[in-house]
Design an enzyme around this catalytic site. Structure first.
Site, mmCIF file in Angstrom:
data_model
loop_
_atom_site.group_PDB
_atom_site.id
_atom_site.type_symbol
_atom_site.label_atom_id
_atom_site.label_comp_id
_atom_site.label_asym_id
_atom_site.label_seq_id
_atom_site.Cartn_x
_atom_site.Cartn_y
_atom_site.Cartn_z
ATOM 1 N N SER A 1 0.867 -1.182 0.000
ATOM 2 C CA SER A 1 0.000 0.000 0.000
ATOM 3 C C SER A 1 0.902 1.230 0.000
ATOM 4 C CB SER A 1 -0.927 -0.063 1.218
ATOM 5 O OG SER A 1 -1.704 1.093 1.322
ATOM 6 N N TYR B 1 -5.049 8.232 -5.950
ATOM 7 C CA TYR B 1 -4.057 7.275 -5.470
ATOM 8 C C TYR B 1 -4.408 6.730 -4.080
ATOM 9 C CZ TYR B 1 0.602 5.628 -4.034
ATOM 10 O OH TYR B 1 1.654 4.889 -3.577
ATOM 11 N N LYS C 1 -5.137 2.822 -2.674
ATOM 12 C CA LYS C 1 -4.296 2.182 -1.665
ATOM 13 C C LYS C 1 -5.098 1.834 -0.412
ATOM 14 C CE LYS C 1 -0.334 2.023 -3.816
ATOM 15 N NZ LYS C 1 0.278 0.727 -4.160
HETATM 16 N N1 LIG Z 1 8.233 5.044 -4.505
HETATM 17 C C1 LIG Z 1 7.437 5.515 -3.580
HETATM 18 O O1 LIG Z 1 7.634 6.637 -3.088
HETATM 19 C C2 LIG Z 1 6.294 4.717 -3.060
HETATM 20 C C3 LIG Z 1 5.799 3.625 -3.749
HETATM 21 N N2 LIG Z 1 4.729 2.931 -3.264
HETATM 22 C C4 LIG Z 1 4.187 1.793 -3.981
HETATM 23 O O2 LIG Z 1 5.176 0.810 -4.171
HETATM 24 C C5 LIG Z 1 4.953 0.102 -5.381
HETATM 25 C C6 LIG Z 1 6.208 0.089 -6.212
HETATM 26 O O3 LIG Z 1 6.606 1.405 -6.434
HETATM 27 P P1 LIG Z 1 8.026 1.790 -7.059
HETATM 28 O O4 LIG Z 1 8.977 0.711 -6.815
HETATM 29 O O5 LIG Z 1 8.315 3.139 -6.585
HETATM 30 O O6 LIG Z 1 7.642 1.876 -8.592
HETATM 31 P P2 LIG Z 1 8.475 1.603 -9.944
HETATM 32 O O7 LIG Z 1 7.830 2.421 -10.982
HETATM 33 O O8 LIG Z 1 9.924 1.773 -9.703
HETATM 34 O O9 LIG Z 1 8.169 0.071 -10.245
HETATM 35 C C7 LIG Z 1 6.907 -0.339 -10.601
HETATM 36 C C8 LIG Z 1 6.961 -1.757 -11.074
HETATM 37 O O10 LIG Z 1 5.646 -2.202 -11.402
HETATM 38 C C9 LIG Z 1 5.633 -2.697 -12.732
HETATM 39 N N3 LIG Z 1 4.313 -2.451 -13.325
HETATM 40 C C10 LIG Z 1 3.723 -1.252 -13.531
HETATM 41 N N4 LIG Z 1 2.544 -1.410 -14.122
HETATM 42 C C11 LIG Z 1 2.371 -2.741 -14.292
HETATM 43 C C12 LIG Z 1 1.347 -3.531 -14.875
HETATM 44 N N5 LIG Z 1 0.243 -2.984 -15.375
HETATM 45 N N6 LIG Z 1 1.498 -4.868 -14.892
HETATM 46 C C13 LIG Z 1 2.603 -5.434 -14.382
HETATM 47 N N7 LIG Z 1 3.599 -4.742 -13.839
HETATM 48 C C14 LIG Z 1 3.486 -3.409 -13.786
HETATM 49 C C15 LIG Z 1 6.746 -1.938 -13.422
HETATM 50 O O11 LIG Z 1 7.240 -2.591 -14.577
HETATM 51 P P3 LIG Z 1 6.600 -2.307 -16.060
HETATM 52 O O12 LIG Z 1 6.362 -0.847 -16.141
HETATM 53 O O13 LIG Z 1 7.609 -2.828 -16.994
HETATM 54 O O14 LIG Z 1 5.334 -3.100 -16.109
HETATM 55 C C16 LIG Z 1 7.784 -1.943 -12.328
HETATM 56 O O15 LIG Z 1 8.434 -3.170 -12.248
HETATM 57 C C17 LIG Z 1 3.766 0.794 -6.040
HETATM 58 O O16 LIG Z 1 2.601 0.064 -5.761
HETATM 59 C C18 LIG Z 1 3.713 2.143 -5.362
HETATM 60 O O17 LIG Z 1 2.417 2.676 -5.351
HETATM 61 C C19 LIG Z 1 4.137 3.299 -2.080
HETATM 62 C C20 LIG Z 1 4.607 4.351 -1.374
HETATM 63 C C21 LIG Z 1 5.723 5.145 -1.790
HETATM 64 C C1 LIG Z 2 1.222 10.582 15.074
HETATM 65 C C2 LIG Z 2 0.889 10.835 13.687
HETATM 66 C C3 LIG Z 2 2.047 10.854 12.765
HETATM 67 C C4 LIG Z 2 1.635 11.346 11.440
HETATM 68 C C5 LIG Z 2 2.740 11.327 10.462
HETATM 69 C C6 LIG Z 2 2.228 11.763 9.154
HETATM 70 C C7 LIG Z 2 3.223 11.611 8.065
HETATM 71 C C8 LIG Z 2 2.549 11.807 6.745
HETATM 72 C C9 LIG Z 2 3.458 11.553 5.605
HETATM 73 C C10 LIG Z 2 2.755 10.959 4.461
HETATM 74 C C11 LIG Z 2 3.687 10.524 3.413
HETATM 75 C C12 LIG Z 2 2.986 9.906 2.260
HETATM 76 C C13 LIG Z 2 3.951 9.339 1.289
HETATM 77 C C14 LIG Z 2 3.255 8.725 0.131
HETATM 78 C C15 LIG Z 2 4.255 8.191 -0.834
HETATM 79 C C16 LIG Z 2 3.639 7.589 -2.028
HETATM 80 O O1 LIG Z 2 2.835 6.722 -1.935
HETATM 81 C C17 LIG Z 2 4.057 8.093 -3.354
HETATM 82 N N1 LIG Z 2 5.352 8.670 -3.346
HETATM 83 C C18 LIG Z 2 3.996 7.011 -4.367
HETATM 84 O O2 LIG Z 2 4.664 7.334 -5.506
#
Ligand SMILES: NC(=O)C1=CN([C@@H]2O[C@H](COP(=O)(O)OP(=O)(O)OC[C@H]3O[C@@H](n4cnc5c(N)ncnc54)[C@H](OP(=O)(O)O)[C@@H]3O)[C@@H](O)[C@H]2O)C=CC1
Ligand SMILES: CCCCCCCCCCCCCCCC(=O)[C@@H](N)CO
Length: 359
Positions: free
Chosen positions: A199, A213, A217
């Protein structure tokens, strides 16, 4: 008549005889304290009974969707370092092959294999089911499924194309439902398994810019909680992971068009490296913990938003009971500061708009 008798009266006598009453509140307090101590001790005694047995990653088959990049790739590396066989699932074949080579560097024995599977996890269930079947034929039944394929988009609600809302639900939500659906029957038959849903901290609180988004999630949480209740008697454990901002290609892409508000608010819990985040998630999944959070803010958020989510250790339950009120008080300050970020940005925008008009 002696002097003592002169001072005695029936009331004083009565009070003297019954003076232990004054201690009654203290006695009750002691009894209650004894009960609490006994209860906590009892909980600790039965805790091994409710904590699952850790999964052995050595020789296990781990499927990682989104395993070709970012957090998913780091999770694959972490599992491979512990002796697992890996199936990487993503769309782009070149990216998959590059990731495979990178993961293979971390082998700990010469039997380990990295398999690549190219499929879109969000569009057609039959396709997803077929590739999972193929992977199981080659590397054996799936012991752990990591649902990490996902994407994000941040923009103000009214500026977000309506198509995006659908895309988020299709990839972030259905893209986790399909692979899970494809592995669950075998896991139940084998009476073992681990399933992780990735998530986000934005899946614990709704944030400015994340209307599409955050909702997708949050959906994973309903799915994870309901599924965990169904599969727990089959010795299958679900982990819901909440990454903060993590330094991946996705974050770089997102930052190109992120509203300033979203950026300032997200920065609260810092920017993490994918391998740091992956280590925590893999550890929690192996242990069968339902909740997996990163950093102090992540810890507070998870305790605060635990709601009716399953508890996987007594320590976790006790920590939630003790800290929730305190964290809510802290949260009020955070919320206040987020509101003021939003208000300041709005005022700034309006001022610069007016300045533009005057020019
Ligand atoms: N980076 C961040 O700040 C945060 C990320 N997340 C979550 O973590 C997860 C991974 O993120 P992150 O590593 O940053 O992302 P990346 O973009 O680096 O990686 C995403 C991966 O998912 C694959 N992918 C995307 N679309 C599809 C599809 N339709 N079918 C199959 N594979 C797919 C991509 O490969 P390809 O495109 O080749 O399919 C790639 O391998 C996500 O769910 C994101 O929401 C959550 C919080 C913070
Ligand atoms: C006691 C209470 C404490 C509260 C702390 C609050 C902190 C809030 C920060 C939220 C950060 C959200 C990041 C989302 C990242 C993400 O999903 C994307 N970057 C994906 O690409």
């Amino acid at each position: 008549m002696s002097s003592e008798e002169a001072f005695s009266s029936p009331i004083v006598d009565w009070l003297f005889v019954h003076s232990w009453w004054l201690f009654l509140p203290f006695i009750m307090l002691l009894v209650v304290a004894a009960f609490i101590v006994a209860f906590v001790l009892l909980l600790y005694m039965i805790s091994p009974l409710i904590s699952p047995k850790p999964l052995k990653l050595n020789g296990a088959h781990v499927v990682v969707t989104g395993g070709s990049s970012g957090i998913g790739k780091s999770i694959a590396v972490e599992c491979y370092r512990q002796g697992a066989f890996i199936t990487l699932v993503a769309r782009d074949e070149e990216k998959l092959l590059r990731a495979k080579k990178e993961v293979e560097k971390y082998a700990i024995n010469d039997k380990q294999v990295v398999l690549c599977v190219s499929v879109d996890v969000s569009s057609d269930y039959t396709q997803v089911e077929n590739v999972i079947k193929q992977a199981q034929e080659k590397l054996g039944p799936v012991d752990m499924l990591i649902n990490c394929a996902g994407t994000s988009i941040s923009a103000k609600f009214e500026e977000m194309e309506v198509e995006r809302f659908k895309e988020m639900i299709e990839l972030n939500y259905l893209g986790s439902v399909y692979p899970t659906r494809a592995v669950i029957t075998t896991m139940k038959e084998r009476r073992m398994g681990r399933i992780m849903f990735v998530s986000s901290q934005a899946g614990q609180i709704g944030l400015f810019g994340y209307t599409a988004y955050s909702a997708s999630k949050f959906a994973l949480r309903g799915l994870a909680e309901a599924l965990q209740m169904e599969v727990k008697p089959y010795n299958i454990y679900v982990t819901l992971a909440f990454p903060p901002d993590t330094d991946t290609p996705l974050l770089a892409e997102e930052n190109k068009s992120k509203p300033l508000e979203t950026k300032l608010i997200s920065e609260t819990s810092g920017i993490w490296q994918p391998d740091q985040v992956a280590k925590i998630f893999v550890r929690d999944a192996v242990q069968g913990n339902f909740n997996s959070s990163v950093g102090p803010d992540g810890y507070m958020l998870s305790a605060l938003t635990c709601g009716m989510s399953p508890v996987t250790s007594i320590t976790e339950g006790l920590q939630q009971i003790v800290t929730m009120g305190l964290f809510r008080s802290i949260a009020l300050f955070y919320l206040g500061s987020f509101d003021s970020i939003v208000r300041r940005c709005m005022i700034q925008r309006e001022q610069s708009k007016e300045a533009d008009k005057r020019e």
